[in-house]
Design a protein around this motif. Structure first.
Motif, PDB file in Angstrom:
ATOM      1  N   GLN A   1       0.837  -1.205   0.000  1.00 53.23           N
ATOM      2  CA  GLN A   1       0.000   0.000   0.000  1.00 53.23           C
ATOM      3  C   GLN A   1       0.869   1.252   0.000  1.00 53.23           C
ATOM      4  O   GLN A   1       0.599   2.205  -0.724  1.00 53.23           O
ATOM      5  N   ARG A   2       1.920   1.249   0.804  1.00 50.06           N
ATOM      6  CA  ARG A   2       2.819   2.407   0.864  1.00 50.06           C
ATOM      7  C   ARG A   2       3.547   2.584  -0.465  1.00 50.06           C
ATOM      8  O   ARG A   2       3.677   3.697  -0.972  1.00 50.06           O
ATOM      9  N   ILE A   3       4.009   1.500  -1.053  1.00 46.19           N
ATOM     10  CA  ILE A   3       4.687   1.575  -2.347  1.00 46.19           C
ATOM     11  C   ILE A   3       3.729   2.102  -3.406  1.00 46.19           C
ATOM     12  O   ILE A   3       4.086   2.956  -4.217  1.00 46.19           O
ATOM     13  N   ARG A   4       2.495   1.622  -3.390  1.00 44.56           N
ATOM     14  CA  ARG A   4       1.493   2.078  -4.342  1.00 44.56           C
ATOM     15  C   ARG A   4       1.232   3.584  -4.193  1.00 44.56           C
ATOM     16  O   ARG A   4       1.171   4.306  -5.177  1.00 44.56           O
ATOM     17  N   GLN A   5       1.103   4.062  -2.956  1.00 46.29           N
ATOM     18  CA  GLN A   5       0.895   5.499  -2.713  1.00 46.29           C
ATOM     19  C   GLN A   5       2.035   6.317  -3.290  1.00 46.29           C
ATOM     20  O   GLN A   5       1.820   7.335  -3.944  1.00 46.29           O
ATOM     21  N   ALA A   6       3.248   5.886  -3.021  1.00 48.19           N
ATOM     22  CA  ALA A   6       4.410   6.631  -3.498  1.00 48.19           C
ATOM     23  C   ALA A   6       4.507   6.590  -5.019  1.00 48.19           C
ATOM     24  O   ALA A   6       4.790   7.613  -5.652  1.00 48.19           O
ATOM     25  N   LEU A   7       4.262   5.442  -5.618  1.00 53.19           N
ATOM     26  CA  LEU A   7       4.312   5.352  -7.075  1.00 53.19           C
ATOM     27  C   LEU A   7       3.262   6.257  -7.715  1.00 53.19           C
ATOM     28  O   LEU A   7       3.535   6.908  -8.726  1.00 53.19           O
ATOM     29  N   GLN A   8       2.075   6.308  -7.134  1.00 52.35           N
ATOM     30  CA  GLN A   8       1.041   7.203  -7.657  1.00 52.35           C
ATOM     31  C   GLN A   8       1.472   8.663  -7.527  1.00 52.35           C
ATOM     32  O   GLN A   8       1.270   9.458  -8.445  1.00 52.35           O
ATOM     33  N   HIS A   9       2.084   8.999  -6.405  1.00 49.99           N
ATOM     34  CA  HIS A   9       2.547  10.369  -6.189  1.00 49.99           C
ATOM     35  C   HIS A   9       3.606  10.757  -7.236  1.00 49.99           C
ATOM     36  O   HIS A   9       3.515  11.813  -7.865  1.00 49.99           O
ATOM     37  N   TYR A  10       4.600   9.892  -7.427  1.00 50.30           N
ATOM     38  CA  TYR A  10       5.665  10.214  -8.377  1.00 50.30           C
ATOM     39  C   TYR A  10       5.167  10.168  -9.817  1.00 50.30           C
ATOM     40  O   TYR A  10       5.629  10.934 -10.654  1.00 50.30           O
ATOM     41  N   ARG A  11       4.225   9.291 -10.120  1.00 46.30           N
ATOM     42  CA  ARG A  11       3.629   9.285 -11.451  1.00 46.30           C
ATOM     43  C   ARG A  11       2.946  10.622 -11.716  1.00 46.30           C
ATOM     44  O   ARG A  11       3.083  11.199 -12.797  1.00 46.30           O
ATOM     45  N   ASP A  12       2.232  11.116 -10.720  1.00 40.65           N
ATOM     46  CA  ASP A  12       1.566  12.409 -10.859  1.00 40.65           C
ATOM     47  C   ASP A  12       2.578  13.536 -11.038  1.00 40.65           C
ATOM     48  O   ASP A  12       2.376  14.444 -11.844  1.00 40.65           O
ATOM     49  N   LEU A  13       3.676  13.475 -10.293  1.00 38.39           N
ATOM     50  CA  LEU A  13       4.725  14.494 -10.438  1.00 38.39           C
ATOM     51  C   LEU A  13       5.334  14.474 -11.836  1.00 38.39           C
ATOM     52  O   LEU A  13       5.551  15.529 -12.439  1.00 38.39           O
ATOM     53  N   LEU A  14       5.615  13.271 -12.350  1.00 43.26           N
ATOM     54  CA  LEU A  14       6.215  13.163 -13.681  1.00 43.26           C
ATOM     55  C   LEU A  14       5.280  13.696 -14.764  1.00 43.26           C
ATOM     56  O   LEU A  14       5.734  14.155 -15.803  1.00 43.26           O
ATOM     57  N   GLY A  15       3.981  13.656 -14.527  1.00 45.29           N
ATOM     58  CA  GLY A  15       3.025  14.164 -15.498  1.00 45.29           C
ATOM     59  C   GLY A  15       2.648  15.621 -15.270  1.00 45.29           C
ATOM     60  O   GLY A  15       1.822  16.165 -15.994  1.00 45.29           O
ATOM     61  N   SER A  16       3.258  16.259 -14.281  1.00 45.92           N
ATOM     62  CA  SER A  16       2.886  17.636 -13.949  1.00 45.92           C
ATOM     63  C   SER A  16       3.729  18.645 -14.717  1.00 45.92           C
ATOM     64  O   SER A  16       4.633  18.292 -15.482  1.00 45.92           O
ATOM     65  N   ASP A  17       3.444  19.918 -14.487  1.00 36.93           N
ATOM     66  CA  ASP A  17       4.171  21.010 -15.142  1.00 36.93           C
ATOM     67  C   ASP A  17       5.648  21.069 -14.756  1.00 36.93           C
ATOM     68  O   ASP A  17       6.440  21.671 -15.462  1.00 36.93           O
ATOM     69  N   ILE A  18       5.991  20.455 -13.636  1.00 34.30           N
ATOM     70  CA  ILE A  18       7.390  20.464 -13.193  1.00 34.30           C
ATOM     71  C   ILE A  18       8.289  19.842 -14.262  1.00 34.30           C
ATOM     72  O   ILE A  18       9.414  20.281 -14.480  1.00 34.30           O
ATOM     73  N   PHE A  19       7.778  18.824 -14.958  1.00 31.78           N
ATOM     74  CA  PHE A  19       8.572  18.109 -15.959  1.00 31.78           C
ATOM     75  C   PHE A  19       8.180  18.479 -17.389  1.00 31.78           C
ATOM     76  O   PHE A  19       8.528  17.759 -18.315  1.00 31.78           O
ATOM     77  N   ARG A  20       7.470  19.566 -17.571  1.00 35.86           N
ATOM     78  CA  ARG A  20       7.025  19.933 -18.918  1.00 35.86           C
ATOM     79  C   ARG A  20       8.212  20.206 -19.836  1.00 35.86           C
ATOM     80  O   ARG A  20       8.232  19.772 -20.985  1.00 35.86           O
ATOM     81  N   GLU A  21       9.230  20.932 -19.353  1.00 32.76           N
ATOM     82  CA  GLU A  21      10.386  21.264 -20.195  1.00 32.76           C
ATOM     83  C   GLU A  21      11.336  20.081 -20.363  1.00 32.76           C
ATOM     84  O   GLU A  21      12.150  20.061 -21.281  1.00 32.76           O
ATOM     85  N   GLN A  22      11.271  19.120 -19.455  1.00 29.08           N
ATOM     86  CA  GLN A  22      12.151  17.958 -19.511  1.00 29.08           C
ATOM     87  C   GLN A  22      11.326  16.697 -19.232  1.00 29.08           C
ATOM     88  O   GLN A  22      11.448  16.078 -18.186  1.00 29.08           O
ATOM     89  N   PRO A  23      10.461  16.290 -20.177  1.00 29.75           N
ATOM     90  CA  PRO A  23       9.607  15.119 -19.940  1.00 29.75           C
ATOM     91  C   PRO A  23      10.435  13.845 -19.784  1.00 29.75           C
ATOM     92  O   PRO A  23      11.544  13.738 -20.304  1.00 29.75           O
TER      93      PRO A  23
END
Length: 186
Positions: free
Chosen positions: A102-124
């Motif tokens: 469950q903890r691994i799943r939460q973290a993976l979802q969080h980082y997946r969301d970060l990778l798809g956010s504006d933070i990584f728009r210039e460097q997908p």
């Protein structure tokens, strides 16, 4: 006459059959607990190694960020982390891996969301996203939740710093997650 009448009533009551038993209360049938779904530990190990390899190859576009140490923000803003209480140690994984996954799943979802956010728009990071999505599918119970894109940072200049911090935390998480899957695959 009254005592004789009482005696007759007592004898009659003694000869009558007992009243029917009250119906048993209706309860749900008792079933054995559902067996824990065992993840494909070997596939998880392969994907976590690939994730670590991709993270090791990810380079900062600004070399000055490579050696930068950022101060950690408040604990309530930290992403999900594997803690001692998550039972990800080898002995706990043998008996019950649910809390750890469950903890691994939460973290993976969080980082997946970060990778798809504006933070990584210039460097997908499409390879990182793809590998993380595959790993998330392996540890998920059910359909999971769709990506939730995080709000854009307030200032454009913050994006490289936030990206640096996100990748640094993801590398750390990936190392711990890899240990869990390596042990589970034995």
């Amino acid at each position: 006459m009254a005592p004789f009448r009482r005696l007759c009533l007592c004898l009659l009551l003694a000869l009558l059959p007992p009243p029917p038993a009250a119906p048993a209360p209706v309860t749900a049938p008792v079933t054995a607990p559902a067996p824990l779904r065992r993840p494909d530990w070997a596939a998880c190990r392969v994907l976590s190694r690939e994730l670590s390899r991709l993270l090791g190859a990810a380079r900062e576009p600004h070399p000055v960020l490579e050696g930068l140490q950022l101060l950690e923000e408040e604990p309530q803003n930290w992403p999900p982390r594997i803690r001692c209480s998550d039972a990800c140690d080898p002995l706990s994984l043998e008996s019950n891996h649910t809390l750890c996954l469950q903890r691994i799943r939460q973290a993976l979802q969080h980082y997946r969301d970060l990778l798809g956010s504006d933070i990584f728009r210039e460097q997908p990071q499409p390879q990182l996203e793809s590998t993380m999505e595959q790993l998330l599918r392996l540890v998920q119970d059910g359909p999971g939740r769709p990506p939730r894109h995080l709000p854009a940072p307030a200032e454009l200049w913050q994006r490289p710093l936030q990206r640096h911090l996100a990748l640094k935390r993801l590398r750390s998480f990936s190392a711990l997650m890899g240990r869990v899957f390596n042990h589970g695959a034995r």
